[in-house]
Design an enzyme around this catalytic site. Structure first.
Site, PDB file in Angstrom:
ATOM      1  CG  ASP A 111      14.384  -0.247   5.319  1.00 13.75           C
ATOM      2  OD1 ASP A 111      15.560  -0.325   5.696  1.00 13.75           O
ATOM      3  OD2 ASP A 111      13.467   0.100   6.054  1.00 13.75           O
ATOM      4  CE  LYS A 130      -3.459  -2.243   2.923  1.00 14.47           C
ATOM      5  NZ  LYS A 130      -3.881  -2.401   4.327  1.00 14.47           N
ATOM      6  CG  PHE A 145       9.854   4.813  12.785  1.00 11.02           C
ATOM      7  CD1 PHE A 145       8.906   4.790  11.780  1.00 11.02           C
ATOM      8  CD2 PHE A 145       9.820   3.815  13.745  1.00 11.02           C
ATOM      9  CE1 PHE A 145       7.941   3.809  11.713  1.00 11.02           C
ATOM     10  CE2 PHE A 145       8.849   2.822  13.700  1.00 11.02           C
ATOM     11  CZ  PHE A 145       7.916   2.829  12.674  1.00 11.02           C
TER      12      PHE A 145
HETATM   13  C1  PRP Z   1       7.629  -1.557   2.701  1.00  7.82           C
HETATM   14  C2  PRP Z   1       7.909  -0.913   1.350  1.00  7.82           C
HETATM   15  C3  PRP Z   1       8.635  -1.984   0.598  1.00  7.82           C
HETATM   16  C4  PRP Z   1       9.384  -2.704   1.683  1.00  7.82           C
HETATM   17  C5  PRP Z   1      10.777  -2.205   1.705  1.00  7.82           C
HETATM   18  O1  PRP Z   1       6.452  -2.275   2.597  1.00  7.82           O
HETATM   19  O2  PRP Z   1       6.732  -0.516   0.708  1.00  7.82           O
HETATM   20  O3  PRP Z   1       7.738  -2.877  -0.052  1.00  7.82           O
HETATM   21  O4  PRP Z   1       8.749  -2.389   2.942  1.00  7.82           O
HETATM   22  O5  PRP Z   1      11.525  -2.875   2.684  1.00  7.82           O
HETATM   23  P1  PRP Z   1      12.816  -3.715   2.341  1.00  7.82           P
HETATM   24  O6  PRP Z   1      13.636  -2.892   1.379  1.00  7.82           O
HETATM   25  O7  PRP Z   1      13.499  -3.861   3.687  1.00  7.82           O
HETATM   26  O8  PRP Z   1      12.438  -5.039   1.781  1.00  7.82           O
HETATM   27  P2  PRP Z   1       5.616  -2.788   3.851  1.00  7.82           P
HETATM   28  O9  PRP Z   1       5.924  -4.239   4.076  1.00  7.82           O
HETATM   29  O10 PRP Z   1       5.833  -1.870   5.017  1.00  7.82           O
HETATM   30  O11 PRP Z   1       4.131  -2.715   3.316  1.00  7.82           O
HETATM   31  P3  PRP Z   1       3.235  -1.434   2.889  1.00  7.82           P
HETATM   32  O12 PRP Z   1       3.784  -0.964   1.550  1.00  7.82           O
HETATM   33  O13 PRP Z   1       1.858  -1.988   2.748  1.00  7.82           O
HETATM   34  O14 PRP Z   1       3.372  -0.391   3.962  1.00  7.82           O
END
Ligand code: PRP
Length: 186
Positions: A110, A50, A159
């Site tokens: 990330d 999302k 954060f």
């Molecule tokens: C977040 C972001 C990426 C992922 C990045 O998604 O949208 O998909 O984390 O993290 P990484 O580089 O450590 O793999 P999240 O799982 O928080 O879901 P969301 O997009 O629904 O908030």
């Protein structure tokens, strides 16, 4: 117009990391660049739900090229603290990307594990090209060899919430990127 909702959320924000005007200006620059690079190409822009939803809307509406817009919902195996990097597709796009030029649009890179695995999964569908576009990049957290092909901002390891990024499902609708007060999540 009252702004009680936003003020209410702002109480939880320690400081603004990137204000709305700066974000939108940078998105416009990126949109112009992408429009030049993808003009005349068969383009599919995939929003990874999302977190990317706000960035995706702001970026695509500023791009002056034809595109198909599609949406994908994914989740990582592993616990809430740490992503395993193994991505499960919860809801797939319904556009074929074989032979098409694809932009995967995300809010943040990330560890990079999610996008690294997603890139492999989508690559198996044989697109003509596959590039990653991120609003934010946190290179200090990287755990694999991947960088966004296009990004708006590099940020420190804080954060961050807002402009699509959440904490416990909230703050996505803040119109800027802010750093959450530690007391909110500790
Ligand atoms: C977040 C972001 C990426 C992922 C990045 O998604 O949208 O998909 O984390 O993290 P990484 O580089 O450590 O793999 P999240 O799982 O928080 O879901 P969301 O997009 O629904 O908030």
């Amino acid at each position: 117009m009252t702004d009680f909702g936003k003020e209410y959320m702002a109480r939880d924000i320690d400081h603004v990391l990137i204000d709305e005007e700066t974000i939108l200006k940078r998105i416009q620059e990126l949109a112009d660049r992408l429009s030049n690079e993808y003009r005349g190409k068969d383009l599919v822009c995939i929003c990874i739900l999302k977190g990317a939803v706000v960035f995706y809307a702001e970026l695509t509406k500023r791009m002056s090229v034809h595109m198909k817009m599609d949406f994908m919902s994914i989740s990582s195996y592993g616990d809430a603290e740490k992503t395993s990097g193994i991505v499960r597709i919860m809801s797939d796009i319904n556009t074929s990307i074989t032979g098409k030029h694809v932009l995967v649009i995300e809010d943040i890179m990330d560890s990079g594990l999610t996008l690294n695995h997603l890139k492999t999964l989508l690559g198996e569908r044989k697109p003509a090209s596959l590039k990653i576009v991120c609003l934010l990049d946190k290179p200090s957290r990287r755990e694999c060899d991947i960088t966004p092909d296009y990004k708006c901002f590099e940020i420190p390891n804080e954060f961050a919430v807002g402009f699509g990024l959440d904490y416990a499902g909230k703050y996505r609708n803040l119109p800027y990127i802010g750093v959450l007060k530690p007391c909110v999540y500790q």
